[in-house]
Design a protein around this motif. Structure first.
Motif, short mmCIF file in Angstrom:
data_model
loop_
_atom_site.label_atom_id
_atom_site.label_comp_id
_atom_site.label_asym_id
_atom_site.label_seq_id
_atom_site.Cartn_x
_atom_site.Cartn_y
_atom_site.Cartn_z
N ILE A 62 0.86 -1.05 0.08
CA ILE A 62 -0.04 -0.04 0.05
C ILE A 62 0.88 1.51 0.07
CG2 ILE A 62 -1.50 1.39 1.46
CD1 ILE A 62 -2.85 -1.37 2.21
N LEU A 63 1.93 1.31 0.94
CA LEU A 63 2.66 2.34 0.95
C LEU A 63 3.63 2.41 -0.35
CD1 LEU A 63 3.88 4.62 2.67
CD2 LEU A 63 5.58 3.06 3.49
N ILE A 64 3.98 1.53 -0.97
CA ILE A 64 4.56 1.59 -2.38
C ILE A 64 3.73 2.33 -3.35
CG2 ILE A 64 5.49 0.38 -4.44
CD1 ILE A 64 6.75 -1.48 -2.23
N THR A 65 2.30 1.79 -3.56
CA THR A 65 1.55 2.53 -4.12
C THR A 65 1.10 3.79 -4.09
OG1 THR A 65 0.36 0.19 -4.55
CG2 THR A 65 -0.93 2.14 -5.03
N ILE A 66 1.17 4.22 -2.68
CA ILE A 66 0.84 5.65 -2.34
C ILE A 66 2.05 6.47 -2.92
CG2 ILE A 66 0.69 7.57 -0.60
CD1 ILE A 66 -0.61 5.03 1.31
N PHE A 67 3.46 5.96 -2.72
CA PHE A 67 4.46 6.71 -3.32
C PHE A 67 4.18 6.85 -4.81
CE2 PHE A 67 7.28 5.33 0.44
CZ PHE A 67 6.92 6.25 1.23
N ALA A 68 4.05 5.85 -5.41
CA ALA A 68 3.72 5.83 -6.95
C ALA A 68 2.70 6.93 -7.32
CB ALA A 68 3.45 4.52 -7.49
N LEU A 69 1.73 6.85 -6.59
CA LEU A 69 0.69 7.78 -7.14
C LEU A 69 1.13 9.26 -6.77
CD1 LEU A 69 -2.61 5.74 -5.81
CD2 LEU A 69 -1.83 6.08 -8.02
N LEU A 70 1.64 9.30 -5.70
CA LEU A 70 1.98 10.66 -5.31
C LEU A 70 3.10 11.36 -6.41
CD1 LEU A 70 2.57 10.67 -1.47
CD2 LEU A 70 0.77 11.98 -2.74
N THR A 71 3.79 10.36 -6.98
CA THR A 71 4.92 10.86 -7.90
C THR A 71 4.11 11.29 -9.21
OG1 THR A 71 6.50 9.16 -7.13
CG2 THR A 71 6.93 9.96 -9.38
N TYR A 72 3.29 10.48 -9.32
CA TYR A 72 2.34 10.52 -10.85
C TYR A 72 1.71 12.21 -10.48
CZ TYR A 72 -1.32 10.34 -14.36
OH TYR A 72 -2.06 10.65 -15.56
N VAL A 73 0.96 12.09 -9.36
CA VAL A 73 0.33 13.44 -9.14
C VAL A 73 1.15 14.83 -9.34
CG1 VAL A 73 -0.90 14.70 -7.46
CG2 VAL A 73 -1.47 12.37 -7.61
N PHE A 74 2.26 14.61 -8.55
CA PHE A 74 3.16 15.91 -8.81
C PHE A 74 3.95 15.96 -10.06
CE2 PHE A 74 2.51 15.46 -4.04
CZ PHE A 74 2.10 16.79 -3.94
N LYS A 75 4.41 14.78 -10.61
CA LYS A 75 5.12 15.07 -11.86
C LYS A 75 4.83 14.76 -13.08
CE LYS A 75 8.84 15.80 -11.39
NZ LYS A 75 9.73 16.90 -11.18
N LYS A 76 3.42 14.25 -13.10
CA LYS A 76 2.53 13.96 -14.21
C LYS A 76 3.21 13.00 -15.18
CE LYS A 76 -0.61 16.89 -12.67
NZ LYS A 76 -1.82 16.31 -12.02
N SER A 77 3.74 12.01 -14.69
CA SER A 77 4.69 11.17 -15.53
C SER A 77 4.34 9.71 -15.09
CB SER A 77 5.94 11.49 -15.56
OG SER A 77 6.80 10.63 -16.21
N TRP A 78 3.70 9.17 -15.90
CA TRP A 78 3.19 7.75 -15.61
C TRP A 78 4.58 6.81 -15.86
CZ3 TRP A 78 4.25 3.68 -18.85
CH2 TRP A 78 4.55 3.95 -20.26
N LYS A 79 5.37 7.11 -16.52
CA LYS A 79 6.77 6.46 -16.62
C LYS A 79 7.48 6.73 -15.41
CE LYS A 79 7.23 6.90 -21.65
NZ LYS A 79 8.26 7.54 -22.82
N LEU A 80 7.61 7.71 -14.87
CA LEU A 80 8.37 7.83 -13.49
C LEU A 80 7.52 7.30 -12.26
CD1 LEU A 80 10.69 9.11 -11.95
CD2 LEU A 80 9.37 11.21 -11.72
N ALA A 81 6.25 7.32 -12.23
CA ALA A 81 5.46 6.62 -11.35
C ALA A 81 5.77 5.11 -11.42
CB ALA A 81 3.98 6.87 -11.56
N LEU A 82 5.78 4.65 -12.61
CA LEU A 82 6.20 3.03 -12.82
C LEU A 82 7.50 2.52 -12.23
CD1 LEU A 82 5.17 0.29 -13.85
CD2 LEU A 82 5.92 0.95 -15.98
N PHE A 83 8.15 3.70 -12.57
CA PHE A 83 9.71 3.31 -12.19
C PHE A 83 9.80 3.29 -10.45
CE2 PHE A 83 13.71 5.49 -10.45
CZ PHE A 83 14.57 4.21 -10.98
N VAL A 84 9.00 4.45 -9.97
CA VAL A 84 9.08 4.33 -8.36
C VAL A 84 8.37 3.15 -7.99
CG1 VAL A 84 8.05 5.34 -6.48
CG2 VAL A 84 9.10 6.68 -8.39
N PHE A 85 7.34 2.51 -8.76
CA PHE A 85 6.68 1.48 -8.24
C PHE A 85 7.54 0.25 -8.27
CE2 PHE A 85 3.86 -1.97 -8.65
CZ PHE A 85 3.07 -1.90 -7.43
N VAL A 86 8.16 -0.05 -9.40
CA VAL A 86 8.89 -1.23 -9.69
C VAL A 86 10.27 -0.97 -8.71
CG1 VAL A 86 10.30 -2.40 -11.49
CG2 VAL A 86 7.98 -1.63 -12.21
N SER A 87 10.96 0.11 -8.66
CA SER A 87 12.12 0.19 -7.89
C SER A 87 11.71 -0.34 -6.26
CB SER A 87 12.73 1.48 -8.07
OG SER A 87 12.96 1.80 -9.25
#
Length: 286
Positions: A62-87
């Motif tokens: 859940i926390l990993i998903t939250i971090f990825a969603l926050l990344t997408y919200v602030f950076k507007k990049s699904w690629k970066l959000a996916l990178f955060v999630f996978v990493s």
């Protein structure tokens, strides 16, 4: 054995007692202000432990998903959000999740303290050149003094644990936001300031509405550097019991575990890349 000239013998036999002065200074501070340092240590330890406990209370996925969603919200990049999630999934897979949360807590407070201290001092130095002339050699010393040297007085004053690691990181990192804020404010175009003065702006209005907005890219660059430098202190902080991702690195060094050292070091690199991409200005992210 090298033969010394009489003048050299005189110089070496009349050593300036810098080591004695420094030891006496630390002893004086400890004997007269130990109550303050104990209280400060208690507060900082509570903040670090509480933040880490809150993060631990959230299920990792859940926390990993939250971090990825926050990344997408602030950076507007699904690629970066996916990178955060996978990493972060990779870090969880390697068994370093708890250490990562401890490192995140340390970086959050170190970054907040450095920016809260550094930005106002940088602004003051930009407005008062004499102040910067006094600060400059102090900042040079803080940035060039080996980081291990910071651990000695912090250990004496705060003991083992996460607090001396946090204090050492702050002392090492805080010159960066001071310098970059100073550069940003000092390089605000003069026509902008004159335009603000022509419209009757007060010094406070000039600062908040002209100087800080113009210097904001440089200040944000300082924020990114503060995060990276704080992360570079992870292994050093682990030597005094700060925990985090530096702890498995230190253990791997002590027991010569090549695999553990590589994977824990890779986890630190992953966290560094994530933080760099997330906090880098939007125009530089791509």
């Amino acid at each position: 054995m090298t033969l010394l000239h009489p003048a050299e013998v005189w110089i070496t036999s009349h050593t300036i007692p810098v080591n004695v002065w420094s030891r006496e200074a630390i002893d004086f501070i400890k004997n007269n202000f130990q109550g303050f340092f104990d209280a400060l240590s208690t507060v900082l330890a509570f903040l670090l432990d509480s933040t880490t406990a809150i993060l631990h209370a959230i299920p990792p996925l859940i926390l990993i998903t939250i971090f990825a969603l926050l990344t997408y919200v602030f950076k507007k990049s699904w690629k970066l959000a996916l990178f955060v999630f996978v990493s972060l999934l990779f870090i969880l897979n390697q068994g370093y999740w708890d250490h990562t949360l401890e490192t995140i807590s340390l970086i959050v407070y170190a970054t907040a303290a450095c920016m809260a201290i550094g930005v106002p001092i940088g602004i003051a130095a930009a407005h008062r050149p004499a102040l910067y002339r006094v600060l400059r050699p102090v900042l040079d010393m803080m940035q060039t003094l080996p980081t291990f040297v910071y651990l000695i007085p912090t250990l004496v004053l705060f003991g083992l644990g996460s607090v001396p690691g946090l204090i050492s990181a702050i002392v090492f990192v805080v010159p960066t936001p001071i310098r970059l804020t100073y550069v940003g404010i000092s390089n605000v175009p003069r026509p902008l300031i004159e335009a603000g003065q022509a419209f009757g702006a007060t010094p406070a209005e000039l600062l908040w509405k002209v100087e800080i907005p113009a210097a904001l890219p440089t200040i944000m660059a300082g924020l990114t550097q503060v995060i990276m430098l704080s992360l570079s202190m992870v292994v050093i902080a682990a030597l005094v019991g700060a925990g985090g991702l530096g702890e498995p690195v230190v253990e791997a060094m002590e027991t010569v575990q090549i695999g553990r050292g590589f994977t824990s070091g890779l986890a630190i690199v992953i966290v560094a890349v994530i933080l760099d991409r997330v906090f880098r200005p939007a125009k530089e992210t791509s």
